[in-house]
Motif scaffolding. Structure first.
Motif, PDB file in Angstrom:
ATOM      1  N   ARG A 246     -21.081  16.157 -32.088  1.00 41.92           N
ATOM      2  CA  ARG A 246     -21.460  15.343 -31.579  1.00 41.92           C
ATOM      3  C   ARG A 246     -22.794  15.512 -30.250  1.00 41.92           C
ATOM      4  O   ARG A 246     -23.705  14.725 -30.080  1.00 41.92           O
ATOM      5  N   ASP A 247     -22.090  16.201 -29.324  1.00 51.46           N
ATOM      6  CA  ASP A 247     -22.836  16.793 -28.388  1.00 51.46           C
ATOM      7  C   ASP A 247     -23.850  17.374 -28.813  1.00 51.46           C
ATOM      8  O   ASP A 247     -25.498  16.895 -28.597  1.00 51.46           O
ATOM      9  N   PHE A 248     -24.451  18.325 -30.096  1.00 49.93           N
ATOM     10  CA  PHE A 248     -25.226  18.896 -30.814  1.00 49.93           C
ATOM     11  C   PHE A 248     -26.356  17.710 -31.611  1.00 49.93           C
ATOM     12  O   PHE A 248     -27.514  17.793 -31.577  1.00 49.93           O
ATOM     13  N   THR A 249     -25.659  16.933 -31.947  1.00 48.28           N
ATOM     14  CA  THR A 249     -26.788  15.326 -32.676  1.00 48.28           C
ATOM     15  C   THR A 249     -27.271  14.806 -32.067  1.00 48.28           C
ATOM     16  O   THR A 249     -28.204  14.445 -32.112  1.00 48.28           O
ATOM     17  N   GLY A 250     -26.524  14.935 -30.991  1.00 50.00           N
ATOM     18  CA  GLY A 250     -27.377  13.878 -29.915  1.00 50.00           C
ATOM     19  C   GLY A 250     -28.044  15.087 -28.908  1.00 50.00           C
ATOM     20  O   GLY A 250     -29.671  14.226 -28.936  1.00 50.00           O
ATOM     21  N   LEU A 251     -28.161  15.295 -28.937  1.00 50.58           N
ATOM     22  CA  LEU A 251     -29.591  16.485 -28.049  1.00 50.58           C
ATOM     23  C   LEU A 251     -30.357  17.014 -29.252  1.00 50.58           C
ATOM     24  O   LEU A 251     -31.803  16.990 -29.245  1.00 50.58           O
ATOM     25  N   LEU A 252     -29.816  16.708 -30.044  1.00 50.83           N
ATOM     26  CA  LEU A 252     -31.263  17.442 -32.325  1.00 50.83           C
ATOM     27  C   LEU A 252     -31.848  15.620 -32.030  1.00 50.83           C
ATOM     28  O   LEU A 252     -33.087  15.882 -31.757  1.00 50.83           O
TER      29      LEU A 252
ATOM     30  N   LEU B 222     -28.423  28.220 -24.022  1.00 49.53           N
ATOM     31  CA  LEU B 222     -28.530  28.459 -25.433  1.00 49.53           C
ATOM     32  C   LEU B 222     -28.554  26.761 -26.147  1.00 49.53           C
ATOM     33  O   LEU B 222     -28.547  26.317 -27.196  1.00 49.53           O
ATOM     34  N   VAL B 223     -26.749  26.237 -25.491  1.00 51.40           N
ATOM     35  CA  VAL B 223     -26.364  24.944 -25.880  1.00 51.40           C
ATOM     36  C   VAL B 223     -27.006  23.974 -26.029  1.00 51.40           C
ATOM     37  O   VAL B 223     -27.240  23.016 -27.138  1.00 51.40           O
ATOM     38  N   VAL B 224     -27.584  24.075 -25.250  1.00 53.91           N
ATOM     39  CA  VAL B 224     -28.589  22.674 -24.622  1.00 53.91           C
ATOM     40  C   VAL B 224     -29.642  22.949 -24.946  1.00 53.91           C
ATOM     41  O   VAL B 224     -30.617  21.909 -25.943  1.00 53.91           O
ATOM     42  N   ILE B 225     -30.562  24.272 -25.127  1.00 52.45           N
ATOM     43  CA  ILE B 225     -32.245  24.077 -25.666  1.00 52.45           C
ATOM     44  C   ILE B 225     -32.820  24.065 -26.688  1.00 52.45           C
ATOM     45  O   ILE B 225     -33.023  23.393 -27.592  1.00 52.45           O
ATOM     46  N   VAL B 226     -31.631  25.040 -27.975  1.00 58.05           N
ATOM     47  CA  VAL B 226     -31.918  24.938 -29.027  1.00 58.05           C
ATOM     48  C   VAL B 226     -31.585  23.990 -29.995  1.00 58.05           C
ATOM     49  O   VAL B 226     -32.445  23.366 -30.841  1.00 58.05           O
ATOM     50  N   PRO B 227     -30.244  22.939 -29.789  1.00 64.39           N
ATOM     51  CA  PRO B 227     -30.633  21.547 -30.306  1.00 64.39           C
ATOM     52  C   PRO B 227     -32.193  20.433 -29.935  1.00 64.39           C
ATOM     53  O   PRO B 227     -32.414  19.890 -31.087  1.00 64.39           O
ATOM     54  N   VAL B 228     -32.727  20.964 -28.824  1.00 61.81           N
ATOM     55  CA  VAL B 228     -33.569  19.814 -28.327  1.00 61.81           C
ATOM     56  C   VAL B 228     -34.751  20.619 -29.050  1.00 61.81           C
ATOM     57  O   VAL B 228     -35.860  20.161 -29.539  1.00 61.81           O
ATOM     58  N   VAL B 229     -35.180  21.595 -28.653  1.00 60.22           N
ATOM     59  CA  VAL B 229     -36.231  22.293 -29.716  1.00 60.22           C
ATOM     60  C   VAL B 229     -36.317  22.292 -30.988  1.00 60.22           C
ATOM     61  O   VAL B 229     -37.352  21.842 -31.087  1.00 60.22           O
TER      62      VAL B 229
END
Length: 285
Positions: free
Chosen positions: A9-15, A74-81
């Motif tokens: 869910r966090d990955f999807t939200g950041l994406l 990277l857990v934060v930056i990668v999905p945002v980028v």
């Protein structure tokens, strides 16, 4: 397995947030940092970028490396980028087509967005800071307005410099990287380069972004902690002073669009930023 769902869910939200940031970053006046602020990931993203910068410098200097800290960044930056790349690519193709066929509509929208950003940065600061630091931004904008606008493609050295400065602007709420590119005469060059996949220009721009990341990520975190109100006031003056330069009817473009339609686009863009500003203030109260 119990932790997989929250991580997913966090990955999807950041994406998703990254996608929204990429969509708006194409247009001068709307900051990806502002969208990050409004969606609640701004401080987390800036901290992750700053930590990644420190980790990169430690790697280059062959110091001890904190691998768990790298993973957390990277857990934060990668999905945002990833989200930003998709959103930016989607938006730039659309903007490029309108810029070629109906440039007055684009510049009307840009004017409305920047005018709205003046309101956003103004209310994000405080009275004393506005009085003391807004004139600094206005003066800087006047100096930039004295630089003649060229219709030719920006040289590669200017593309590189624009990329370095644009990264610094991108992670600041209130001023967009595209706005910096616009002031330097690089914005239309990059829109066309991305739309046409001009690999040389894109490579130079990418190198500039990487340098900007190394230069600005950590200092921006420090500046925002200590001088956020002052920075917002400077940006308010800079944005306000730039409105004359981006006034649609100052340009040499053929007015293919009616004045009424351009004004409607301008007002709609301004209203969007005002709504976002209200949402931010409501969120904080």
């Amino acid at each position: 397995m119990a932790g997989a769902i929250p991580v997913s869910r966090d990955f999807t939200g950041l994406l998703t947030r990254g996608f929204a940031m990429g969509l708006v970053e194409v247009l001068p006046g709307v900051s990806g940092g502002t969208i990050a602020l409004l969606t609640g990931i701004y401080d987390r993203l800036v901290s992750a970028l700053a930590d990644l910068t420190i980790w990169t410098k430690n790697l280059l200097q062959k110091r001890d490396l904190d691998l768990p800290n790298l993973f957390q960044s990277l857990v934060v930056i990668v999905p945002v980028v990833l989200g930003m790349v998709v959103g930016f690519g989607t938006s730039v193709v659309f903007v490029s087509r309108i810029l070629d066929s109906q440039p007055m509509l684009v510049w009307g929208g840009v004017f409305g967005l920047v005018a709205g950003a003046v309101i956003f940065t103004g209310v994000s600061s405080k009275g004393k800071s506005l009085v003391l630091f807004t004139p600094i931004g206005l003066l800087f904008a006047v100096l930039l307005n004295l630089i003649p606008v060229s219709d030719v493609e920006a040289p590669l050295i200017v593309v590189f410099a624009g990329a370095v400065l644009a990264f610094g602007a991108w992670i600041l709420p209130g001023i967009s990287g595209s706005f910096v590119l616009l002031l330097l005469g690089v914005w239309t060059t990059m829109v066309h380069a991305i739309a046409s996949l001009d690999l040389l220009v894109l490579a130079v721009f990418g190198i500039g972004l990487k340098i900007g990341f190394l230069v600005f990520s950590h200092p921006v975190r420090v500046l925002l902690v200590k001088y956020r109100d002052n920075l917002m006031a400077v940006f308010c003056g800079l944005l306000a002073g730039s409105l004359w330069r981006i006034w649609p009817w100052n340009s040499s473009y053929v007015q293919e669009s009616s004045v009424l339609i351009v004004v409607l686009v301008m007002f709609s863009a301004f209203l969007v930023i005002c709504v976002l500003t209200y949402a931010k203030n409501h969120r904080e109260t």
